[in-house]
Write a protein that holds these residues in place. Structure first.
Motif, PDB file in Angstrom:
ATOM      1  N   ALA A 113       0.822  -1.208   0.000  1.00 21.11           N
ATOM      2  CA  ALA A 113       0.000   0.000   0.000  1.00 21.11           C
ATOM      3  C   ALA A 113       0.858   1.261   0.000  1.00 21.11           C
ATOM      4  O   ALA A 113       0.542   2.243  -0.687  1.00 21.11           O
ATOM      5  N   LYS A 114       1.962   1.258   0.734  1.00 17.30           N
ATOM      6  CA  LYS A 114       2.827   2.438   0.782  1.00 17.30           C
ATOM      7  C   LYS A 114       3.459   2.708  -0.577  1.00 17.30           C
ATOM      8  O   LYS A 114       3.560   3.863  -1.015  1.00 17.30           O
ATOM      9  N   ASP A 115       3.924   1.644  -1.230  1.00  9.31           N
ATOM     10  CA  ASP A 115       4.522   1.826  -2.553  1.00  9.31           C
ATOM     11  C   ASP A 115       3.497   2.360  -3.547  1.00  9.31           C
ATOM     12  O   ASP A 115       3.807   3.204  -4.395  1.00  9.31           O
ATOM     13  N   LEU A 116       2.266   1.865  -3.445  1.00 11.50           N
ATOM     14  CA  LEU A 116       1.202   2.326  -4.340  1.00 11.50           C
ATOM     15  C   LEU A 116       0.916   3.811  -4.131  1.00 11.50           C
ATOM     16  O   LEU A 116       0.830   4.592  -5.093  1.00 11.50           O
ATOM     17  N   LEU A 117       0.787   4.216  -2.881  1.00 16.13           N
ATOM     18  CA  LEU A 117       0.477   5.612  -2.592  1.00 16.13           C
ATOM     19  C   LEU A 117       1.624   6.534  -2.978  1.00 16.13           C
ATOM     20  O   LEU A 117       1.411   7.646  -3.471  1.00 16.13           O
ATOM     21  N   ARG A 118       2.862   6.074  -2.755  1.00 15.74           N
ATOM     22  CA  ARG A 118       4.020   6.895  -3.152  1.00 15.74           C
ATOM     23  C   ARG A 118       4.022   7.112  -4.673  1.00 15.74           C
ATOM     24  O   ARG A 118       4.273   8.224  -5.151  1.00 15.74           O
ATOM     25  N   ALA A 119       3.792   6.029  -5.413  1.00 17.88           N
ATOM     26  CA  ALA A 119       3.817   6.135  -6.875  1.00 17.88           C
ATOM     27  C   ALA A 119       2.720   7.061  -7.385  1.00 17.88           C
ATOM     28  O   ALA A 119       2.948   7.887  -8.281  1.00 17.88           O
ATOM     29  N   MET A 120       1.523   6.947  -6.803  1.00 20.12           N
ATOM     30  CA  MET A 120       0.419   7.797  -7.253  1.00 20.12           C
ATOM     31  C   MET A 120       0.622   9.242  -6.829  1.00 20.12           C
ATOM     32  O   MET A 120       0.221  10.176  -7.535  1.00 20.12           O
ATOM     33  N   TYR A 121       1.258   9.449  -5.700  1.00 17.75           N
ATOM     34  CA  TYR A 121       1.520  10.814  -5.252  1.00 17.75           C
ATOM     35  C   TYR A 121       2.477  11.529  -6.212  1.00 17.75           C
ATOM     36  O   TYR A 121       2.338  12.727  -6.487  1.00 17.75           O
ATOM     37  N   LYS A 122       3.439  10.772  -6.738  1.00 18.19           N
ATOM     38  CA  LYS A 122       4.383  11.364  -7.680  1.00 18.19           C
ATOM     39  C   LYS A 122       3.695  11.747  -8.995  1.00 18.19           C
ATOM     40  O   LYS A 122       4.103  12.702  -9.661  1.00 18.19           O
ATOM     41  N   LEU A 123       2.674  10.984  -9.357  1.00 20.87           N
ATOM     42  CA  LEU A 123       1.984  11.249 -10.625  1.00 20.87           C
ATOM     43  C   LEU A 123       1.059  12.454 -10.537  1.00 20.87           C
ATOM     44  O   LEU A 123       0.763  13.104 -11.544  1.00 20.87           O
ATOM     45  N   VAL A 124       0.582  12.728  -9.351  1.00 17.42           N
ATOM     46  CA  VAL A 124      -0.404  13.799  -9.186  1.00 17.42           C
ATOM     47  C   VAL A 124       0.331  15.101  -8.858  1.00 17.42           C
ATOM     48  O   VAL A 124       0.899  15.255  -7.783  1.00 17.42           O
ATOM     49  N   ALA A 175      -7.744  12.272 -12.431  1.00 14.23           N
ATOM     50  CA  ALA A 175      -8.052  11.274 -13.452  1.00 14.23           C
ATOM     51  C   ALA A 175      -6.954  11.197 -14.510  1.00 14.23           C
ATOM     52  O   ALA A 175      -6.565  10.119 -14.954  1.00 14.23           O
ATOM     53  N   THR A 176      -6.458  12.360 -14.904  1.00 17.26           N
ATOM     54  CA  THR A 176      -5.401  12.389 -15.919  1.00 17.26           C
ATOM     55  C   THR A 176      -4.122  11.763 -15.392  1.00 17.26           C
ATOM     56  O   THR A 176      -3.436  11.012 -16.094  1.00 17.26           O
ATOM     57  N   ALA A 177      -3.794  12.037 -14.129  1.00 19.77           N
ATOM     58  CA  ALA A 177      -2.571  11.504 -13.533  1.00 19.77           C
ATOM     59  C   ALA A 177      -2.653   9.991 -13.384  1.00 19.77           C
ATOM     60  O   ALA A 177      -1.694   9.258 -13.680  1.00 19.77           O
ATOM     61  N   LEU A 178      -3.796   9.491 -12.934  1.00 18.99           N
ATOM     62  CA  LEU A 178      -3.934   8.057 -12.713  1.00 18.99           C
ATOM     63  C   LEU A 178      -3.911   7.272 -14.011  1.00 18.99           C
ATOM     64  O   LEU A 178      -3.580   6.086 -14.032  1.00 18.99           O
ATOM     65  N   ALA A 179      -4.262   7.904 -15.111  1.00 20.34           N
ATOM     66  CA  ALA A 179      -4.249   7.215 -16.395  1.00 20.34           C
ATOM     67  C   ALA A 179      -2.840   6.770 -16.779  1.00 20.34           C
ATOM     68  O   ALA A 179      -2.658   5.823 -17.553  1.00 20.34           O
ATOM     69  N   GLU A 180      -1.837   7.453 -16.268  1.00 21.33           N
ATOM     70  CA  GLU A 180      -0.450   7.115 -16.572  1.00 21.33           C
ATOM     71  C   GLU A 180       0.118   6.063 -15.626  1.00 21.33           C
ATOM     72  O   GLU A 180       1.273   5.646 -15.766  1.00 21.33           O
ATOM     73  N   PHE A 181      -0.677   5.625 -14.648  1.00 19.05           N
ATOM     74  CA  PHE A 181      -0.163   4.688 -13.636  1.00 19.05           C
ATOM     75  C   PHE A 181      -0.035   3.281 -14.210  1.00 19.05           C
ATOM     76  O   PHE A 181      -0.941   2.776 -14.884  1.00 19.05           O
ATOM     77  N   ASP A 182       1.106   2.643 -13.961  1.00 17.24           N
ATOM     78  CA  ASP A 182       1.363   1.263 -14.385  1.00 17.24           C
ATOM     79  C   ASP A 182       1.748   0.462 -13.144  1.00 17.24           C
ATOM     80  O   ASP A 182       2.830   0.661 -12.568  1.00 17.24           O
ATOM     81  N   ILE A 183       0.884  -0.456 -12.742  1.00 14.72           N
ATOM     82  CA  ILE A 183       1.116  -1.180 -11.494  1.00 14.72           C
ATOM     83  C   ILE A 183       2.345  -2.074 -11.565  1.00 14.72           C
ATOM     84  O   ILE A 183       2.994  -2.353 -10.556  1.00 14.72           O
ATOM     85  N   SER A 184       2.698  -2.536 -12.759  1.00 14.15           N
ATOM     86  CA  SER A 184       3.860  -3.412 -12.899  1.00 14.15           C
ATOM     87  C   SER A 184       5.162  -2.708 -12.533  1.00 14.15           C
ATOM     88  O   SER A 184       6.164  -3.362 -12.228  1.00 14.15           O
ATOM     89  N   GLN A 185       5.161  -1.353 -12.555  1.00 14.53           N
ATOM     90  CA  GLN A 185       6.353  -0.597 -12.202  1.00 14.53           C
ATOM     91  C   GLN A 185       6.495  -0.423 -10.689  1.00 14.53           C
ATOM     92  O   GLN A 185       7.544   0.022 -10.215  1.00 14.53           O
ATOM     93  N   VAL A 186       5.446  -0.767  -9.959  1.00 17.27           N
ATOM     94  CA  VAL A 186       5.439  -0.528  -8.505  1.00 17.27           C
ATOM     95  C   VAL A 186       5.489  -1.820  -7.702  1.00 17.27           C
ATOM     96  O   VAL A 186       6.095  -1.881  -6.638  1.00 17.27           O
ATOM     97  N   MET A 187       4.870  -2.867  -8.248  1.00 17.32           N
ATOM     98  CA  MET A 187       4.750  -4.104  -7.467  1.00 17.32           C
ATOM     99  C   MET A 187       6.101  -4.802  -7.303  1.00 17.32           C
ATOM    100  O   MET A 187       7.034  -4.620  -8.092  1.00 17.32           O
ATOM    101  N   MET A 188       6.178  -5.577  -6.235  1.00 16.45           N
ATOM    102  CA  MET A 188       7.377  -6.351  -5.941  1.00 16.45           C
ATOM    103  C   MET A 188       7.270  -7.736  -6.571  1.00 16.45           C
ATOM    104  O   MET A 188       6.181  -8.222  -6.867  1.00 16.45           O
ATOM    105  N   LYS A 189       8.416  -8.375  -6.741  1.00 15.16           N
ATOM    106  CA  LYS A 189       8.445  -9.725  -7.286  1.00 15.16           C
ATOM    107  C   LYS A 189       7.826 -10.686  -6.280  1.00 15.16           C
ATOM    108  O   LYS A 189       8.130 -10.613  -5.080  1.00 15.16           O
ATOM    109  N   PRO A 190       6.931 -11.578  -6.708  1.00 17.94           N
ATOM    110  CA  PRO A 190       6.314 -12.502  -5.755  1.00 17.94           C
ATOM    111  C   PRO A 190       7.321 -13.506  -5.207  1.00 17.94           C
ATOM    112  O   PRO A 190       8.271 -13.905  -5.894  1.00 17.94           O
ATOM    113  N   TYR A 191       7.102 -13.901  -3.962  1.00 21.49           N
ATOM    114  CA  TYR A 191       7.983 -14.842  -3.281  1.00 21.49           C
ATOM    115  C   TYR A 191       7.189 -16.128  -3.036  1.00 21.49           C
ATOM    116  O   TYR A 191       6.241 -16.131  -2.249  1.00 21.49           O
ATOM    117  N   PHE A 192       7.564 -17.197  -3.741  1.00 20.30           N
ATOM    118  CA  PHE A 192       6.845 -18.471  -3.648  1.00 20.30           C
ATOM    119  C   PHE A 192       7.623 -19.442  -2.771  1.00 20.30           C
ATOM    120  O   PHE A 192       8.859 -19.503  -2.842  1.00 20.30           O
TER     121      PHE A 192
END
Length: 440
Positions: A262-273, A280-297
């Motif tokens: 959640a913190k990484d998501l909010l930081r990324a969106m804060y930078k876009l806005v 709405a315009t800022a969020l359109a540029e958001f790409d979740i793959s650039q923020v998410m961490m690699k899954p640990y199996f």
């Protein structure tokens, strides 16, 4: 007078003093055996850390308990037999043939009181102190008697092997974990150890014997984010969720591509806005793959002890559990493992935070079917088996060999189970109580 003085000559007194000395040696051996076997290795280790050389020696010689006990028993039997022989010869000289019976009586009393009960009572009262004092001379005795003890050990094992009994020289009669668990159970039954303290320590000891599969959140209960969803939907889902980490999938929930914090998501969106940019315009540029961490199996057979170490080493608190075929089975967090030690951990974001067990006036327990058998046993001090199932509902299904319907009642393992609620093929509510309560 001359005959009497002849009996009580120097040889008489030398023999009497020898018997006294042998009794003192017997007391030393008896006390040493008790002290070294009863002393706590933990307390000896603490004394060693403070510079106590006697405690260090005691720790060293108790590592091979078989050799230690063999040496002490050999020395003890030698001095006892020699003392008895001398006493028999001495009293036979004075009283004739009746001296044999008298010697047996006298030596039995002396050995019992002064060479057994007295030294062992002191040693069991102060085991660590006594063990530190006797460690040095016992170390010498063990080295002197080592050849004889080794020969006796080989002979004993050979005789036992004839009768089909095999011994392991490196094994202990009781494992350390079993000793601790037994002491905790005894302390709890005597009111010395609180139930919560007992459960915490036993929970920590059990981590190595349990796997992540037993406590993981099943995949049916995992909250996930669709990586292809609109940024506004992703943001709303994260804000409404009570979890800080959520798996991200694409196309199919089995296809986990990452984990979003959640913190990484909010930081990324804060930078876009920006100040002059619309949301709405800022969020359109958001790409979740650039923020998410690699899954640990992790495999579902990983022990909780190993997984806790892995979490600490990797500096992560979140792992996805897969089976031998790579299929997603559930997820586990560091908090889940800690809860196995300290009990349920709740905070202001946990929904309702209700206790899964409710007690009725008639002695029944109302429980959630998904409650683990281990948690139920810890809460009630019952002993429902958890070999074939992890949850209480799973145990009922296993024993019934069917999917029960609402209202069905089953009795097994000394308890009565009534199905209260069911969703599809899943038992959601149960009513449980011991059979003796029902009979009453």
């Amino acid at each position: 007078m001359e005959a009497e003085s002849g009996l009580l000559d120097a040889a008489f007194w030398m023999t009497a003093l020898s018997i006294l000395g042998l009794l003192m040696m017997s007391a030393f051996f008896s006390g040493s055996e008790t002290a070294l076997t009863a002393a706590s290795r933990g307390k000896l280790r603490a004394a060693q850390d403070k510079g106590n050389k006697g405690a260090a020696l005691a720790l060293t010689i108790t590592e091979d308990s078989e050799r230690l006990i063999g040496s002490v028993l050999l020395g003890n039997n030698l001095v006892n037999i020699l003392a008895t022989s001398l006493a028999t010869a001495l009293l036979t000289r004075v009283f004739g043939e009746s001296g044999v019976a008298l010697a047996t009586l006298v030596m039995t009393v002396l050995v019992l009181i002064f060479a057994e009960v007295l030294p062992k009572t002191y040693a069991i009262t102060n085991p660590e102190t006594a063990a530190a004092y006797v460690a040095r001379p016992i170390t010498v005795i063990v080295k002197v008697f080592a050849p004889v003890v080794s020969a006796v050990r080989m002979l004993v094992r050979g005789v036992l092997r004839i009768f089909g009994v095999r011994t392991d020289p490196d094994s202990h009669i009781l494992a350390v974990r079993e000793e601790i668990a037994g002491a905790l159970q005894l302390g709890h039954s005597e009111g010395v150890v609180q139930k919560e303290d007992r459960d915490r320590i036993l929970g920590a000891l059990d981590l190595g014997d349990r796997t992540v599969e037993e406590i993981m959140l099943h995949r049916s209960g995992i909250e996930m984010i669709n990586g292809d969803a609109a940024p506004q939907e992703i943001l709303e889902q994260c804000l409404e969720s009570s979890h800080t980490r959520l798996p991200v999938y694409r196309d199919d929930p089995e296809n986990i591509i990452g984990v979003i914090h959640a913190k990484d998501l909010l930081r990324a969106m804060y930078k876009l806005v920006g100040e002059d940019q619309a949301m709405a315009t800022a969020l359109a540029e958001f790409d979740i793959s650039q923020v998410m961490m690699k899954p640990y199996f992790i495999p579902d057979t990983t022990s909780l002890d190993d997984q806790m170490r892995n979490f600490l080493r990797r500096r992560t608190h979140f792992a996805l559990v897969v089976d031998e075929y790579g299929a997603l089975q559930g997820l586990i967090t560091l908090e889940d493992i800690l809860e196995e030690i300290v009990g349920e951990i709740t905070d202001e974001f946990d929904p309702d935070a209700e206790h899964p067990i409710k007690t009725a006036e008639d002695g029944h327990y109302w429980i959630d079917g998904a409650m683990t058998i281990r948690d139920f046993n810890r809460a009630t001090d019952w002993v429902l088996p958890d070999d074939e199932a992890n949850t209480v509902a799973g145990l009922v299904i296993h024993e019934a060999q069917m999917i029960p319907t609402v209202g069905q009642v089953f009795s097994f393992h000394g308890f009565r189970f009534e199905v209260i609620a069911r969703e599809n093929n899943r038992i959601t509510k149960l009513k449980v109580r011991p059979l003796e309560t029902v009979a009453a």
